[in-house]
Design an enzyme around this catalytic site. Structure first.
Site, PDB file in Angstrom:
ATOM      1  N   ASP A 253      -2.198  77.102  17.654  1.00 21.24           N
ATOM      2  CA  ASP A 253      -2.995  77.791  16.642  1.00 21.24           C
ATOM      3  C   ASP A 253      -3.822  76.832  15.788  1.00 21.24           C
ATOM      4  O   ASP A 253      -3.668  75.606  15.853  1.00 21.24           O
ATOM      5  CB  ASP A 253      -2.106  78.694  15.778  1.00 21.24           C
ATOM      6  N   ARG A 254      -4.685  77.410  14.981  1.00 18.04           N
ATOM      7  CA  ARG A 254      -5.661  76.638  14.210  1.00 18.04           C
ATOM      8  C   ARG A 254      -4.988  75.633  13.277  1.00 18.04           C
ATOM      9  O   ARG A 254      -5.505  74.532  13.066  1.00 18.04           O
ATOM     10  CB  ARG A 254      -6.534  77.605  13.395  1.00 18.04           C
TER      11      ARG A 254
END
Length: 257
Positions: free
Chosen positions: A126-127
């Site tokens: 994820d980011r």
């Protein structure tokens, strides 16, 4: 050198299925090679995508077929925080945009990806997370890393806030549920007072962050350092390198448990 293998199973099998099961290429890729006249059984060219190979017969992919398969691009990237693996929204930056000549790491010659390369991330990161991300246009490798039958484990170094207790570690290892489904056992080792090393054999969405929340912990840094036998090593953050043929073979082998 041309790929050559004798078929020893008693039951006949479609050539494309056997090549896929052998980790050579996907079924679709096998059908493409057959259509181009690059596949042979006992010296006879295979022209029918539905052709079956029989026990005792020898299948050969000629040199041109090998070149086509090896031309599929696969990349190892050290993804920084703030970069999304895929499907960017608004002003988000996608991981593939980091694959520039300036960001190439090491001395090995490499093909610089272009818009013509259909590189997809093989596994979520994820980011807010960083570390090892594999991007590839190789269907066989994708199946090995993220296919439903893959037994590939992934290792993370995780820094947390909150009080880490033996009871919480026991729950993280075995006993938590997400979305009404029990999680597979995890290997969890306490490295320092606030740092854990976690090894998973599944990749549910934001899994480690959600696991931590269930035991009243919060992730402040999450770094993936290994996927199966492939290690991040000393690849600098924001840099990338090509995946080697030896690493690809090791990943495909590891996926079969």
């Amino acid at each position: 050198m041309a790929w050559t293998r004798r078929y020893d199973d008693p039951e006949p099998q479609r050539v494309n299925k056997w090549l896929a099961q052998s980790g050579v290429c996907s079924r679709r890729e096998a059908e493409g090679l057959i259509a181009q006249g690059l596949v042979f059984i006992d010296g006879e060219r295979v022209d029918d995508a539905g052709r079956k190979i029989l026990q005792g017969q020898t299948l050969v992919l000629n040199d041109s077929a090998q070149e086509k398969l090896s031309s599929s691009l696969s990349i190892v990237l050290h993804k920084p925080i703030g970069i999304v693996s895929s499907l960017p929204q608004d002003d988000q930056v996608e991981a593939v945009t980091l694959l520039t000549r300036q960001a190439l790491w090491g001395d090995a010659p490499a093909t610089i990806p272009t818009a013509a390369n259909n590189l997809a991330p093989l596994g979520r990161l994820d980011r807010e997370s960083r570390g090892l991300l594999v991007l590839s246009e190789d269907g066989v490798l994708a199946k090995a890393l993220i296919g439903p039958e893959s037994e590939m484990d992934k290792e993370y170094n995780v820094l947390l806030t909150g009080v880490i207790t033996p009871q919480k570690i026991a729950l993280l290892r075995h006993g938590l549920e997400l979305d009404g489904r029990k999680l597979r056992p995890a290997k969890v080792t306490q490295v320092t007072e606030q740092k854990l090393n976690i090894v998973l054999k599944e990749g549910r969405n934001r899994q480690i962050r959600r696991m931590a929340e269930l035991v009243e912990l919060r992730v402040v840094d999450l770094m993936r350092v290994r996927v199966g036998p492939l290690k991040l090593g000393d690849l600098p953050e924001g840099k990338w390198r090509p995946l080697s043929a030896e690493e690809r073979a090791a990943l495909i082998t590891a996926s079969k448990g």
